[in-house]
Enzyme design. Sequence first.
Site, PDB file in Angstrom:
ATOM      1  N   LYS A  72       0.831  -1.205   0.000  1.00 15.70           N
ATOM      2  CA  LYS A  72       0.000   0.000   0.000  1.00 15.70           C
ATOM      3  C   LYS A  72       0.871   1.263   0.000  1.00 15.70           C
ATOM      4  O   LYS A  72       0.639   2.212  -0.749  1.00 15.70           O
ATOM      5  CB  LYS A  72      -0.917  -0.015   1.236  1.00 15.70           C
ATOM      6  CG  LYS A  72      -1.643   1.267   1.503  1.00 15.70           C
ATOM      7  CD  LYS A  72      -2.699   1.536   0.466  1.00 15.70           C
ATOM      8  CE  LYS A  72      -3.213   2.945   0.569  1.00 15.70           C
ATOM      9  NZ  LYS A  72      -4.371   3.199  -0.254  1.00 15.70           N
TER      10      LYS A  72
ATOM     11  N   ARG B 104       7.385   3.114 -24.101  1.00 12.28           N
ATOM     12  CA  ARG B 104       7.669   2.762 -22.700  1.00 12.28           C
ATOM     13  C   ARG B 104       7.788   3.997 -21.799  1.00 12.28           C
ATOM     14  O   ARG B 104       8.365   3.935 -20.724  1.00 12.28           O
ATOM     15  CB  ARG B 104       8.955   1.917 -22.631  1.00 12.28           C
ATOM     16  CG  ARG B 104       8.749   0.488 -23.100  1.00 12.28           C
ATOM     17  CD  ARG B 104      10.017  -0.318 -23.182  1.00 12.28           C
ATOM     18  NE  ARG B 104      10.951   0.214 -24.178  1.00 12.28           N
ATOM     19  CZ  ARG B 104      10.835   0.040 -25.492  1.00 12.28           C
ATOM     20  NH1 ARG B 104       9.833  -0.660 -25.971  1.00 12.28           N
ATOM     21  NH2 ARG B 104      11.713   0.556 -26.321  1.00 12.28           N
TER      22      ARG B 104
ATOM     23  N   CYS C 168      -3.703  10.973   1.160  1.00  6.68           N
ATOM     24  CA  CYS C 168      -3.016   9.687   0.968  1.00  6.68           C
ATOM     25  C   CYS C 168      -1.617   9.853   0.408  1.00  6.68           C
ATOM     26  O   CYS C 168      -0.624   9.525   1.058  1.00  6.68           O
ATOM     27  CB  CYS C 168      -3.852   8.806   0.041  1.00  6.68           C
ATOM     28  SG  CYS C 168      -5.569   8.730   0.539  1.00  6.68           S
TER      29      CYS C 168
END
Length: 424
Positions: free
Chosen positions: A214, A254, A268
């Site tokens: 996380k 990429r 967060c």
Amino acid sequence: MKNSINTISMIGLGYIGLPTAAMFASRGIRVIGVDINKHTVDTINSGKIHIVEPDLDLIVSEVVRQGYLRATTKPESADVFLIAVPTPFMGDHEPDVSYVEAAAKSIAPVLKKGDLVILESTSPVGTTEKMVDWLAVVRPDLKFPLQKCEVPDINIAYCPERVLPGRVVQELVHNDRVIGGLTNTCSQRAMMLYKTFVEAECIITNARTAEMCKLVENSYRDVNIAFANELSIICDKVSVDVWELIKLANRHPRVKILQPGPGVGGHCIAVDPWFIVSNTPGEAKLIRRAREVNESKPNWVINKVLEAIKKYLKNNPSCIARDVTVACFGLSFKPDIDDLRESPSLLIANKIAEIHAGTILAVEPNISHTPDNLNRKIILCDTSEAIAKAHIAVFLVAHESFVKMNEAFKNDFSHIVDACGVLA
Ligand code: SAJ
């Protein structure tokens, strides 16, 4: 292995706890939601919600009406306890797990043999193991995983939430879940539980890896946003349009550069990387630097606005600073939401209001009231009023409604600071 789940208790009914509780309840499981805030509890019991999240209001009103979801301020006996409480940081970016500790201690008295406890809060590595200690102190009569016992009485796992605010209901069902049990039985039981509503894969690992997973997901995004933010500062120095540059570079198969902005907001991404840094300060050099780059971006934008004001005064020598009206477009922490928590845009608008002598207008189409933490000098208005009255436009959030009007903005303003690519 005990499979039957009659009742789930969700500890913490915030942005993650309430939607998760509602999802379980919508699958016909009885859910007892627990929150220390009585107003939150009363709101939910009346079938309403205290947060803004699309579609959640309908689900909550239905499950409350059917009797599958009920809220209370005190933990009660249940078969499963899920903990989704805040984990902010303290003074020097040290993680504060006191809410998790308090939640664990609050459920300990009602735990019984056979229960499953799952921590969902974003947590520093090792917190799930600490939870065993907190529970065991209150309940020495029960056997927990990691203690020297053959079969624990209680199963414990870590399973982080990974949903994007604004898309929570959808992502709860369709995002893969990482499940880290303290034993294989703990993991298997947690997986069976989530499978009641998760349609994506549930992948099993150990608790420490799941905790780190996380933190790493949000740090990865933070580092990538920092790269984009640093590019925007470099490009400004060498007179290259960063938005065009990123579009071109992203044509490489990429390369996938994110978007620069006024800084990183929300609860967060601006917090979680510090959990890694504070645990391994000597090693987490890039992660710390990325945080610093993103944290310094609002100041860079403020300086750009001050430069624009100076330039305007130079081009209009009959004016003084007090005559110059600045319009800030966007106050929320990211596009098309009403959430102003930890918003760099709000911080920038407030700071400009503090420094600049002239009028400051702000346009935020997603809010209907004046936020308490908005500088009283700032006047909220709509886009057309801002266009009519302001001399300088500052774009802070790329709301769709602003992006749609980019040609009009280009025509109407001669002095613009575009921190988020509205005009790109
Ligand atoms: N931002 C940029 N440029 C970008 C993308 C984002 O400047 O290209 C800024 C946003 O404007 C905002 C901040 O970053 O201020 C964070 O926004 P976000 O959309 O990246 O993330 P959050 O905070 O809304 O949600 C994140 C998600 N994590 C990841 O995408 C890895 C979500 O999945 C997590 O569940 C959530 O954190 C959480 O709860 O941890």
